[in-house]
Structure formats: structure tokens, C-alpha cells
Design a protein around this motif. Structure first.
Motif, PDB file in Angstrom:
ATOM      1  N   SER A  37      21.541 -46.201 -33.769  1.00 43.40           N
ATOM      2  CA  SER A  37      21.386 -44.693 -34.265  1.00 43.40           C
ATOM      3  C   SER A  37      21.112 -44.876 -35.770  1.00 43.40           C
ATOM      4  N   GLY A  44      13.607 -38.648 -34.367  1.00 44.50           N
ATOM      5  CA  GLY A  44      13.646 -39.750 -33.124  1.00 44.50           C
ATOM      6  C   GLY A  44      12.791 -40.960 -33.498  1.00 44.50           C
ATOM      7  N   ARG A  70      15.537 -46.738 -25.042  1.00 45.53           N
ATOM      8  CA  ARG A  70      14.632 -45.326 -24.642  1.00 45.53           C
ATOM      9  C   ARG A  70      14.271 -45.667 -23.080  1.00 45.53           C
ATOM     10  N   ASN A  79      13.295 -36.305 -30.354  1.00 42.04           N
ATOM     11  CA  ASN A  79      14.364 -35.484 -30.603  1.00 42.04           C
ATOM     12  C   ASN A  79      14.256 -33.995 -31.195  1.00 42.04           C
TER      13      ASN A  79
END
Length: 105
Positions: A37, A44, A70, A79
Motif C-alpha cells: 500500500s 489506486g 488486485r 480507488n
């Protein structure tokens, strides 16, 4: 010597070495969400190598891990919160219904 006569000399500022974003003990895997992350933007997208300060091999491994996460639905492809918000009926559609009622009444 005057400063104007030596234009190509570097300044004597101290250089602070940046810490690498991936430590030697970190495993790059699709399951390591805390590590993955860090390399994804708010939209995203996978951040570039220059932004991440990674080596070529590390960037390839990070990219593969993000893509695997993903596919396995651990990370979203997009996102984008606006995409999932429901919009109310617009005035055009409600106005059209009232016009039709008026014509047939």
C-alpha cells in the motif's frame, strides 16, 4: 576567488542520505499489504520508480505483487469514490414525465 569566476563548483551543503523504502528483511509478496500500500497512489495507480526510489528489480516485484493482489481482490483496481456514489434523478427526466402527463390528460 570571486564567486562569479567559479560557476561550476558545488556548494558545500551537507548531503543527507535517504533511507531505502524496502528494508533487507521485507518480503515482497501480494499478502504483505502494509508494504504494497505504500507504493500505490490515492487513485489506486502504481507509483513510478523515481517516486518510490526503488531498484529496477524491486519495482518489478512490487508491480507483480500489486497485480496479483488486485486479481485476488485484496486491492481494488480503481480507488475512485465518485464512481460508486448514486446520483439522484435529474430534472430532465422528471420534467419529461410531467410533460407526458400533461399531453395525455
Amino acid at each position: 576567488m570571486d564567486k562569479s569566476k567559479r560557476p561550476f563548483l558545488k556548494s558545500k551543503r551537507p548531503f543527507r542520505r535517504r533511507l531505502p523504502p524496502i528494508q533487507s528483511g521485507d518480503r515482497i509478496s501480494y499478502r504483505n499489504m502494509s508494504l504494497i500500500s505504500r507504493f500505490i497512489s490515492e487513485q489506486g495507480k502504481i507509483l513510478s520508480r523515481r517516486v518510490n526510489r526503488l531498484t529496477l528489480k524491486q519495482q518489478r516485484l512490487i508491480t507483480m505483487a500489486i497485480k496479483q493482489a488486485r486479481i485476488l481482490s485484496l486491492l481494488p483496481f480503481l480507488n475512485n469514490q465518485k464512481q460508486f456514489e448514486r446520483t439522484e434523478l435529474t430534472d430532465r427526466t422528471t420534467g419529461l414525465r410531467t410533460r407526458i402527463k400533461r399531453v395525455y390528460s
